[in-house]
Write an enzyme that holds these catalytic residues in place. Structure first.
Site, PDB file in Angstrom:
ATOM      1  N   SER A 114      28.842 -30.195  50.869  1.00 48.55           N
ATOM      2  CA  SER A 114      29.253 -29.296  51.951  1.00 48.55           C
ATOM      3  C   SER A 114      29.871 -30.114  53.080  1.00 48.55           C
ATOM      4  O   SER A 114      30.327 -31.240  52.849  1.00 48.55           O
ATOM      5  CB  SER A 114      28.046 -28.486  52.440  1.00 48.55           C
ATOM      6  OG  SER A 114      28.467 -27.484  53.338  1.00 48.55           O
ATOM      7  N   ASN A 115      29.904 -29.576  54.281  1.00 53.98           N
ATOM      8  CA  ASN A 115      30.419 -30.326  55.428  1.00 53.98           C
ATOM      9  C   ASN A 115      29.643 -29.898  56.664  1.00 53.98           C
ATOM     10  O   ASN A 115      28.756 -29.055  56.596  1.00 53.98           O
ATOM     11  CB  ASN A 115      31.927 -30.101  55.595  1.00 53.98           C
ATOM     12  CG  ASN A 115      32.255 -28.633  55.706  1.00 53.98           C
ATOM     13  OD1 ASN A 115      31.818 -27.950  56.626  1.00 53.98           O
ATOM     14  ND2 ASN A 115      33.012 -28.111  54.741  1.00 53.98           N
TER      15      ASN A 115
END
Ligand code: CTP
Length: 407
Positions: free
Chosen positions: A216-217
């Site tokens: 993810s981020n």
């Protein structure tokens, strides 16, 4: 001046300890005459300059100064006051109160209420010219402006010290007019997107590797959620397609929760055809694991030294190809370097009408912060880019929607 837009508005009038406090009585009177309900909060020092009984007689409400009332033991809730108000005006605002507001020193009822307030806040500074000119005051005012506080600039004139200079609190009639203009503009914008459907993507996407791990981020969704809230406030029908975020759904917004980029694409496609404006604010993970392993990958496994990835669909580009005349598509670009160049390339390749660039190299901009500093580029090459200052994300959302309105 009738100040018609103040009718039925709930206003917190904060008074701090300065000579100009005597003018707060006139200001309270103007608000009440215009039909507003006024709740006065005084700092302990303000009581040395004007009697609370004067203010309660003018407003018809007991003045709040302490967290507790000594007589009744009643607890004054700064949270309730903050939610009740349509606007908060601190006039006069001393150097001391401005400093406390800028740094969150919540040691009195006024600053505590300021920190809880959800409404627009206005300050009318008043102090001697040297205090006004001090770099510390300038720094605190700049911080407050960046936090979204409206500064009603002091006038130049004779001061309590008999010196002449900048630091006189703006006249009550002018302060009342500033509030009146603000509410007039607010009611004009509260209908500005009526009848329009706005589709917004926000937050990160999460791409599962196995039942416990993912790619993810750092996106928290704050920018996209702020745009959704502002579009709803302006009367739009808002659909917010959100990756995993811990933010509350803004009032009046239909939220569709998704996890991966593929799910986000499907949800965006559902509502795109009927949208007038689509704003792609999500930080979509560009890659997903090629294969999802349906049990926890064990450490002992010696055959794993890398994870094969596949490219995720580009949601903005996909809907850019579906765009029909009259629809507006807005994207974001988050860059660490060559910001303007990369933003303009994304604008063209994804067939966007407008792109909002935020640069991770600007302090206060980017992931997780409550502020952002953006520049906006247009597909129409005759329009020059617009650069905005560092602001609260709510104010940035308003700038973005104001800019879209010009397209
Ligand atoms: N975007 C999208 N789908 C993707 C990637 C990006 O819809 N798979 C959208 C974002 O919501 C944003 C814009 O495209 O509006 C640009 O996103 P960004 O991550 O800055 O750019 P990328 O195209 O992913 O390019 P790169 O990661 O190489 O900078």
């Amino acid at each position: 001046m009738d100040n018609l837009n103040l009718k039925n508005k709930h206003i917190i009038l904060g008074i701090t300890g300065g000579i100009a406090a005597y003018k707060s009585a006139v200001l309270a009177r103007l608000f009440v005459k215009a039909g507003a309900e006024v709740q006065v909060i005084m700092t302990p020092n303000a009581r040395e300059f004007i009697a609370p009984v004067t203010m309660s007689a003018l407003t018809g409400k007991p003045v709040v100064t302490q967290f507790f009332s000594a007589n009744s033991g009643e607890w004054h809730s700064h949270v309730d006051l903050g939610l009740w108000a349509d606007a908060m005006v601190i006039a006069p605002a001393t150097a001391c109160t401005l400093a406390k507001m800028a740094t969150g020193v919540a040691d009195n009822m006024l600053v505590t209420s300021y920190l809880s307030a959800k409404c627009p806040v206005f300050v009318a500074p008043a102090m001697d010219l040297d205090m006004m000119a001090h770099p510390s005051t300038a720094r605190n005012l700049a911080t407050l402006a960046a936090d979204g506080v409206h500064i009603i600039e002091p006038a130049t004139g004779e001061l309590a010290s008999h010196l002449t200079g900048r630091g006189r609190m703006e006249e009550p009639a002018r302060i009342a007019a500033v509030l009146d203009e603000f509410f007039a503009a607010q009611s004009a914008d509260s209908a500005s997107l009526a009848g329009k459907k706005v589709l917004i993507s926000a937050g990160p996407t999460v791409e599962r590797i196995d039942p416990v791990r993912y790619i993810s981020n750092f996106s928290t969704g704050k920018m996209g959620y702020a745009i959704a809230a502002e579009a709803a406030r302006r009367g739009a029908e808002v659909v917010l397609v959100s990756g995993p975020c811990s933010l509350p759904t803004p009032a009046g917004v239909r939220r569709v929760d998704v996890e991966s980029a593929r799910e986000m694409l499907a949800a965006v496609e559902q509502d795109f055809a009927s949208a007038d404006i689509a704003i792609m604010a999500a930080a979509v993970a560009d890659y997903a694991p090629a294969e999802y392993v349906d049990h926890k990958i064990k450490r002992e496994r010696d055959d794993i030294d890398s994870i094969a990835l596949v490219k995720n669909p580009d949601i903005a580009r996909t809907v850019g190809q579906m765009k029909r005349p009259g629809q507006l598509l807005v994207g974001f670009a988050l860059e660490t370097d060559h910001g303007p160049e990369n933003a303009v390339n994304k604008l063209r390749s994804k067939k966007l009408d407008m792109i909002v660039l935020n640069s991770l190299s600007d302090p206060g901009a980017g992931f997780g912060t409550d502020t952002n500093k953006v520049s906006i580029f247009f597909a129409d090459t005759s329009r020059p880019a617009v650069r905005f200052e560092l602001k609260d994300k709510t104010a940035v959302a308003a700038d973005i929607l104001d800019t879209i309105a010009t397209l």
